[in-house]
Design a protein around this motif. Structure first.
Motif, PDB file in Angstrom:
ATOM      1  N   LEU A  57       0.829  -1.205   0.000  1.00 33.61           N
ATOM      2  CA  LEU A  57       0.000   0.000   0.000  1.00 33.61           C
ATOM      3  C   LEU A  57       0.865   1.258   0.000  1.00 33.61           C
ATOM      4  N   VAL A  58       1.976   1.219   0.750  1.00 33.62           N
ATOM      5  CA  VAL A  58       2.901   2.357   0.752  1.00 33.62           C
ATOM      6  C   VAL A  58       3.398   2.632  -0.666  1.00 33.62           C
ATOM      7  N   VAL A  59       3.785   1.571  -1.368  1.00 30.33           N
ATOM      8  CA  VAL A  59       4.295   1.722  -2.737  1.00 30.33           C
ATOM      9  C   VAL A  59       3.223   2.325  -3.645  1.00 30.33           C
ATOM     10  N   CYS A  60       1.996   1.824  -3.525  1.00 33.37           N
ATOM     11  CA  CYS A  60       0.918   2.328  -4.383  1.00 33.37           C
ATOM     12  C   CYS A  60       0.607   3.790  -4.099  1.00 33.37           C
ATOM     13  N   TYR A  61       0.545   4.155  -2.827  1.00 32.79           N
ATOM     14  CA  TYR A  61       0.247   5.551  -2.503  1.00 32.79           C
ATOM     15  C   TYR A  61       1.421   6.462  -2.838  1.00 32.79           C
ATOM     16  N   LEU A  62       2.639   5.940  -2.765  1.00 34.17           N
ATOM     17  CA  LEU A  62       3.797   6.700  -3.229  1.00 34.17           C
ATOM     18  C   LEU A  62       3.644   7.035  -4.705  1.00 34.17           C
ATOM     19  N   MET A  63       3.253   6.040  -5.510  1.00 34.53           N
ATOM     20  CA  MET A  63       3.043   6.275  -6.942  1.00 34.53           C
ATOM     21  C   MET A  63       1.916   7.272  -7.189  1.00 34.53           C
ATOM     22  N   ARG A  64       0.892   7.216  -6.335  1.00 32.91           N
ATOM     23  CA  ARG A  64      -0.277   8.063  -6.549  1.00 32.91           C
ATOM     24  C   ARG A  64       0.005   9.514  -6.180  1.00 32.91           C
ATOM     25  N   VAL A  65       0.551   9.745  -4.970  1.00 30.74           N
ATOM     26  CA  VAL A  65       0.665  11.123  -4.486  1.00 30.74           C
ATOM     27  C   VAL A  65       1.837  11.868  -5.099  1.00 30.74           C
ATOM     28  N   CYS A  66       2.827  11.142  -5.636  1.00 27.73           N
ATOM     29  CA  CYS A  66       3.958  11.852  -6.231  1.00 27.73           C
ATOM     30  C   CYS A  66       3.497  12.717  -7.400  1.00 27.73           C
ATOM     31  N   VAL A  67       2.428  12.300  -8.079  1.00 26.33           N
ATOM     32  CA  VAL A  67       1.896  13.094  -9.191  1.00 26.33           C
ATOM     33  C   VAL A  67       1.346  14.419  -8.672  1.00 26.33           C
ATOM     34  N   GLY A 110      -0.674  -8.762  -6.294  1.00 25.69           N
ATOM     35  CA  GLY A 110       0.645  -8.638  -6.920  1.00 25.69           C
ATOM     36  C   GLY A 110       0.590  -8.102  -8.335  1.00 25.69           C
ATOM     37  N   ILE A 111      -0.367  -8.590  -9.131  1.00 22.94           N
ATOM     38  CA  ILE A 111      -0.485  -8.123 -10.517  1.00 22.94           C
ATOM     39  C   ILE A 111      -0.823  -6.635 -10.553  1.00 22.94           C
ATOM     40  N   GLY A 112      -1.655  -6.192  -9.612  1.00 19.09           N
ATOM     41  CA  GLY A 112      -2.023  -4.779  -9.567  1.00 19.09           C
ATOM     42  C   GLY A 112      -0.821  -3.875  -9.363  1.00 19.09           C
ATOM     43  N   ILE A 113       0.062  -4.244  -8.429  1.00 19.75           N
ATOM     44  CA  ILE A 113       1.234  -3.403  -8.170  1.00 19.75           C
ATOM     45  C   ILE A 113       2.245  -3.509  -9.308  1.00 19.75           C
ATOM     46  N   LEU A 114       2.346  -4.674  -9.919  1.00 22.80           N
ATOM     47  CA  LEU A 114       3.239  -4.824 -11.074  1.00 22.80           C
ATOM     48  C   LEU A 114       2.815  -3.894 -12.209  1.00 22.80           C
ATOM     49  N   LEU A 115       1.520  -3.868 -12.519  1.00 24.63           N
ATOM     50  CA  LEU A 115       1.007  -2.983 -13.567  1.00 24.63           C
ATOM     51  C   LEU A 115       1.262  -1.519 -13.217  1.00 24.63           C
ATOM     52  N   SER A 116       0.994  -1.144 -11.966  1.00 26.42           N
ATOM     53  CA  SER A 116       1.196   0.245 -11.533  1.00 26.42           C
ATOM     54  C   SER A 116       2.655   0.660 -11.662  1.00 26.42           C
ATOM     55  N   SER A 117       3.568  -0.255 -11.340  1.00 23.70           N
ATOM     56  CA  SER A 117       5.000   0.053 -11.380  1.00 23.70           C
ATOM     57  C   SER A 117       5.472   0.299 -12.812  1.00 23.70           C
ATOM     58  N   VAL A 153      -7.285  -2.954  -7.165  1.00 28.32           N
ATOM     59  CA  VAL A 153      -7.393  -4.319  -6.636  1.00 28.32           C
ATOM     60  C   VAL A 153      -6.883  -4.424  -5.205  1.00 28.32           C
ATOM     61  N   MET A 154      -6.237  -3.380  -4.688  1.00 29.60           N
ATOM     62  CA  MET A 154      -5.520  -3.491  -3.412  1.00 29.60           C
ATOM     63  C   MET A 154      -6.428  -3.877  -2.252  1.00 29.60           C
ATOM     64  N   PHE A 155      -7.464  -3.092  -2.017  1.00 27.33           N
ATOM     65  CA  PHE A 155      -8.271  -3.311  -0.819  1.00 27.33           C
ATOM     66  C   PHE A 155      -9.187  -4.527  -0.922  1.00 27.33           C
ATOM     67  N   PRO A 156      -9.828  -4.791  -2.073  1.00 29.33           N
ATOM     68  CA  PRO A 156     -10.608  -6.030  -2.155  1.00 29.33           C
ATOM     69  C   PRO A 156      -9.757  -7.278  -1.937  1.00 29.33           C
ATOM     70  N   SER A 157      -8.586  -7.326  -2.561  1.00 28.74           N
ATOM     71  CA  SER A 157      -7.745  -8.519  -2.411  1.00 28.74           C
ATOM     72  C   SER A 157      -7.150  -8.603  -1.008  1.00 28.74           C
ATOM     73  N   SER A 158      -6.833  -7.459  -0.386  1.00 29.80           N
ATOM     74  CA  SER A 158      -6.306  -7.511   0.983  1.00 29.80           C
ATOM     75  C   SER A 158      -7.382  -7.966   1.963  1.00 29.80           C
ATOM     76  N   SER A 159      -8.649  -7.589   1.726  1.00 20.93           N
ATOM     77  CA  SER A 159      -9.732  -8.072   2.592  1.00 20.93           C
ATOM     78  C   SER A 159      -9.919  -9.578   2.448  1.00 20.93           C
ATOM     79  N   ALA A 160      -9.783 -10.085   1.217  1.00 15.39           N
ATOM     80  CA  ALA A 160      -9.864 -11.536   1.011  1.00 15.39           C
ATOM     81  C   ALA A 160      -8.725 -12.245   1.742  1.00 15.39           C
ATOM     82  N   LEU A 161      -7.552 -11.638   1.755  1.00 12.44           N
ATOM     83  CA  LEU A 161      -6.414 -12.218   2.478  1.00 12.44           C
ATOM     84  C   LEU A 161      -6.634 -12.171   3.986  1.00 12.44           C
TER      85      LEU A 161
END
Length: 489
Positions: free
Chosen positions: A25-35, A115-122, A152-160
């Motif tokens: 989540l840190v990585v995803c929000y880093l990608m989001r807020v840097c913009v 994992g696929i979600g963060i790979l695509l975002s990266s 996909v982050m929060f739905p998949s994390s809730s499933a986990l």
């Protein structure tokens, strides 16, 4: 694999997973807020403080360290509306991805979806400098796709969480994982500010985000699994503890998702409402704080990144600590789950309001503005182990689906709030204009919180399991049977 087994088997694997999700989540929000911060450097400033000196509008003086600095790296003449189109575009893909991601995570496990979600975002983050120079609309298209990856982050994390969290630790694990939002926003702003101030161009921040995301993916696919049963080096003791506690409260899963019951459930609908109120204020801070710091309070880019991060840092102790407190209150039978969720979710939306509005009346006193925003976000942290844990309370079998719907609706706040900001703001905006933005957030938080006090719940819902659905269907069929008997008679 033997190497990992010997190194990691001594660690509780449910918390290894929690930390990896947090870092993801840190990585995803880093990608989001840097913009959001990079846009201040990529675009030309839209107004000059001195030009408003004779008006009633209130603008702050430029920070002393940069009063004579000249912006040399701005490349794009994008107006306020186009900049907000870029900010909000990520939420288009983000919203669309939620429900499909929840369904897929519940069916196939959360590991690969996350994992696929963060790979695509990266990968997309690495492409952003090229896309921005190609066209603002190519940049927007890339942001939409990145939003799909992050949706996909929060739905998949809730499933986990549903597979890995014993009921007695559910609030704690949820609080740890959800603190990744605050860590991500804080680290994202600080890192963006530092990198943007270190290099002559704005491009390196996007390359940094992409590379960090790819490194995370390697660790995720090596060490994390969708369930304890699939994990190759979890201890038998931990595996049995998790599975036995979950089995003690688990119910048989219906063959088909009970969409009608979910979408007409008052506890779930009101949970979505209070989460939307929370999300509106949160996204107002995430999306607009760099602009407020950089273009209203007139901080330089490094200071803007640091001070935009501080309110999110203030959320971290409450988002984690409230999880421990909630679990203790429930275990000690001081509060029921329902009472716990109602009280702390409501406080998460009400207590921040006076501090948020107070910051807009603090004018150009930068110290007070930052302290008041920090106090606001400190209380916002109550939401993460309470209303954000509610989907798992209501339906462990469909936690991914419920979180997909809830976070998708919450993400609409991130899409619509940037639409409303230009309605109130002209150019870069005066303090008086920005105050209207904060009043709107306050009204939304109050209005959307009240129904949850009456209809919210922390109890598992009947449609979560086969037995309850069968009884309900049987009850519904009896009146028809009796009516037919009377007709025959």
């Amino acid at each position: 694999m033997k190497c990992f087994r010997s190194c990691c088997s001594c660690l509780p694997q449910r918390y290894v997973l929690s930390v990896f999700i947090l870092v993801g989540l840190v990585v995803c929000y880093l990608m989001r807020v840097c913009v959001n911060l990079a846009l201040n450097e990529m675009t030309f400033k839209l107004n000059v403080t001195e030009s408003h000196s004779g008006t009633k509008q209130h603008f702050c003086p430029v920070e002393a360290s940069t009063a004579n600095a000249t912006k040399t790296r701005a490349e794009f003449d994008w107006d306020q509306h186009l900049q907000h189109d870029i900010i909000k575009s990520i939420f288009i893909g983000y919203i669309v991805a939620h429900v499909p991601a929840g369904v897929l995570a519940d069916m196939f496990g959360g590991k690969h979806i996350f994992g696929i979600g963060i790979l695509l975002s990266s990968i997309l983050s690495l492409c952003f400098p090229f896309l921005a120079r190609l066209s603002p609309y190519a940049f927007i298209g890339g942001r939409i796709l990145q939003g799909f990856g992050q949706g996909v982050m929060f739905p998949s994390s809730s499933a986990l969480i549903a597979k890995w969290a014993p009921p007695s630790e559910r609030s704690t694990m949820t609080g740890i994982i959800q603190s990744g939002v605050m860590f991500g926003n804080a680290i994202g702003y600080i890192t963006s500010g530092v990198i943007l101030s270190m290099f002559p161009g704005w491009e390196p921040i996007f390359y940094f985000c992409g590379i960090i995301g790819l490194i995370w993916c390697v660790g995720w696919y090596t060490l994390c699994y969708s369930s304890p049963a699939e994990h190759p080096f979890i201890t038998e003791e931990e595996k049995n503890m998790i599975e036995s506690q979950i089995a003690a409260t688990a119910k048989a899963k219906p063959k088909h998702i009970p969409w009608k019951s979910i979408l007409t459930s008052a506890p779930f609908l009101t949970a979505n409402m209070i989460n939307f109120g929370h999300a509106w204020a949160l996204f107002t801070m995430v999306n607009e704080m760099p602009a407020y710091m950089g273009k209203v309070l007139n901080f330089n880019v490094k200071s803007s990144g640091l001070f935009s991060a501080m309110p999110h840092i203030a959320m971290i102790p409450t988002s984690i600590g409230i999880g421990y407190l909630c679990d203790w209150l429930i275990k000690s039978e001081i509060m029921t789950v329902t009472t716990n969720r109602k009280i702390f979710s409501f406080l998460a939306n009400i207590l921040p309001i006076p501090f948020m509005l107070g910051a807009s009346y603090a004018g150009c006193d930068r110290t007070w503005v930052i302290l008041l925003f920090m106090a606001m976000m400190f209380f916002k942290g109550f939401a993460y182990a309470t209303c954000r844990a509610n989907p798992v309370d209501l339906s462990p079998n469909y936690a991914g689906v419920l979180m997909g719907i809830m976070n998708g609706i919450g993400a609409m706040a991130g899409f619509f709030s940037p639409i409303f900001v230009p309605i109130f703001i002209t150019g870069d905006g005066s303090i008086e204009e920005w105050r209207k933005v904060f009043y709107l957030a306050a009204v939304i938080m109050v209005v959307f919180s009240i129904p949850y006090l009456f209809f919210g719940s922390g109890e598992e819902q009947p449609w979560n399991n086969v037995m309850s659905q069968s009884m309900e269907n049987s009850a519904n069929s009896h009146p028809k049977h009796d009516e037919n008997q009377e007709t025959k008679t």
